[in-house]
Enzyme design. Structure first.
Site, PDB file in Angstrom:
ATOM      1  N   LYS A  10       4.638   7.553  -8.821  1.00 42.00           N
ATOM      2  CA  LYS A  10       3.316   7.960  -8.340  1.00 42.00           C
ATOM      3  C   LYS A  10       2.614   9.053  -9.221  1.00 42.00           C
ATOM      4  O   LYS A  10       3.514   9.981  -9.856  1.00 42.00           O
ATOM      5  CB  LYS A  10       3.111   8.308  -6.918  1.00 42.00           C
ATOM      6  CG  LYS A  10       3.511   7.056  -5.897  1.00 42.00           C
ATOM      7  CD  LYS A  10       3.178   7.413  -4.449  1.00 42.00           C
ATOM      8  CE  LYS A  10       3.699   6.152  -3.641  1.00 42.00           C
ATOM      9  NZ  LYS A  10       3.280   6.367  -2.226  1.00 42.00           N
ATOM     10  N   TYR A  50      -2.255  -2.318  -2.219  1.00 41.13           N
ATOM     11  CA  TYR A  50      -1.993  -1.735  -0.617  1.00 41.13           C
ATOM     12  C   TYR A  50      -2.808  -2.300   0.468  1.00 41.13           C
ATOM     13  O   TYR A  50      -3.194  -1.843   1.277  1.00 41.13           O
ATOM     14  CB  TYR A  50      -2.254  -0.172  -0.613  1.00 41.13           C
ATOM     15  CG  TYR A  50      -1.176   0.905  -1.359  1.00 41.13           C
ATOM     16  CD1 TYR A  50       0.045   0.667  -0.768  1.00 41.13           C
ATOM     17  CD2 TYR A  50      -1.318   1.628  -2.244  1.00 41.13           C
ATOM     18  CE1 TYR A  50       1.050   1.582  -1.191  1.00 41.13           C
ATOM     19  CE2 TYR A  50      -0.302   2.289  -2.783  1.00 41.13           C
ATOM     20  CZ  TYR A  50       0.849   2.352  -2.029  1.00 41.13           C
ATOM     21  OH  TYR A  50       2.075   3.086  -2.837  1.00 41.13           O
ATOM     22  N   ASN A 113       3.758  11.300  -2.162  1.00 42.16           N
ATOM     23  CA  ASN A 113       5.339  11.175  -1.793  1.00 42.16           C
ATOM     24  C   ASN A 113       6.128  10.827  -3.033  1.00 42.16           C
ATOM     25  O   ASN A 113       7.290  10.146  -3.130  1.00 42.16           O
ATOM     26  CB  ASN A 113       5.715  10.594  -0.779  1.00 42.16           C
ATOM     27  CG  ASN A 113       5.304   9.064  -0.432  1.00 42.16           C
ATOM     28  OD1 ASN A 113       4.568   8.568  -1.508  1.00 42.16           O
ATOM     29  ND2 ASN A 113       5.472   8.557   0.472  1.00 42.16           N
ATOM     30  N   HIS A 116       7.234   4.845  -4.641  1.00 44.88           N
ATOM     31  CA  HIS A 116       7.178   3.697  -3.735  1.00 44.88           C
ATOM     32  C   HIS A 116       8.149   2.728  -4.090  1.00 44.88           C
ATOM     33  O   HIS A 116       8.468   2.660  -5.269  1.00 44.88           O
ATOM     34  CB  HIS A 116       5.776   3.261  -3.805  1.00 44.88           C
ATOM     35  CG  HIS A 116       5.634   1.764  -3.206  1.00 44.88           C
ATOM     36  ND1 HIS A 116       5.214   1.620  -1.833  1.00 44.88           N
ATOM     37  CD2 HIS A 116       5.950   0.485  -3.809  1.00 44.88           C
ATOM     38  CE1 HIS A 116       5.480   0.298  -1.688  1.00 44.88           C
ATOM     39  NE2 HIS A 116       5.626  -0.524  -2.734  1.00 44.88           N
ATOM     40  N   GLU A 127       4.583  -7.806  -4.488  1.00 42.53           N
ATOM     41  CA  GLU A 127       4.347  -6.446  -5.311  1.00 42.53           C
ATOM     42  C   GLU A 127       4.755  -6.704  -6.914  1.00 42.53           C
ATOM     43  O   GLU A 127       4.169  -6.267  -7.783  1.00 42.53           O
ATOM     44  CB  GLU A 127       5.058  -5.177  -4.753  1.00 42.53           C
ATOM     45  CG  GLU A 127       4.394  -4.787  -3.511  1.00 42.53           C
ATOM     46  CD  GLU A 127       5.381  -3.847  -2.627  1.00 42.53           C
ATOM     47  OE1 GLU A 127       6.265  -3.523  -3.455  1.00 42.53           O
ATOM     48  OE2 GLU A 127       4.621  -3.403  -1.822  1.00 42.53           O
TER      49      GLU A 127
END
Ligand code: CMP
Length: 138
Positions: A10, A50, A113, A116, A127
């Site tokens: 990310k 998402y 975070n 993913h 995805e």
């Protein structure tokens, strides 16, 4: 069972120059990079990725974050790749992540975070083609 899963490094982790460190953790655990690229998503692309979270209170903030800077997307392949990747990443909330996991070591908070990973075979099926054509997965 040999599986493929979609992993994203990310914007927070790419910004901290952690691409190599994070990929090494997956490779050292027996996962193989089947596809890899560095891209920057638009807000609309992040919203599409998402889409399952569209009704969550964090959807707008999450998609702002995921489109704020470059990310690295990759397909990892290996035995039980989906659950293995999730174990190496640690819990979504770094406050609950186990020692030695990527999120324990590098995540800032539950949103920023670091990584993913697909949470199920169904998610991986959505995805992986979101970013890669079959010709790009080797
Ligand atoms: P990820 O594994 O990419 O899946 C959905 C993401 O939404 C998650 O990691 C976090 O970045 C974010 N997220 C999940 N729960 C929350 C929350 N409670 N508040 C803010 N962001 C969240």
């Amino acid at each position: 069972m040999i599986e493929k899963t979609l992993v994203i490094i990310k914007p927070d982790a790419v910004g901290k120059n952690l691409i190599g460190e994070i990929i090494a953790r997956f490779e050292k655990n027996g996962l193989r990079v089947a596809a890899l690229k560095k891209i920057k998503m638009s807000k609309e692309e992040a919203k599409g990725f998402y889409i399952v979270h569209k009704d969550r209170p964090f959807y707008d903030s999450l998609t702002d974050f995921m489109s704020e800077g470059p990310i690295v997307v990759m397909v990892l392949e290996g035995d039980d790749a989906i659950s293995k990747v999730r174990k190496i990443m640690g819990a979504t909330n770094p406050a609950q992540a186990e020692e030695g996991t990527i999120r324990k070591d590098f995540a800032e908070n539950i949103e920023r975070n670091a990584v993913h990973g697909s949470d199920s075979p169904q998610s991986a099926q959505y995805e992986i083609p979101y970013f890669f054509s079959t010709l790009e997965i080797l």
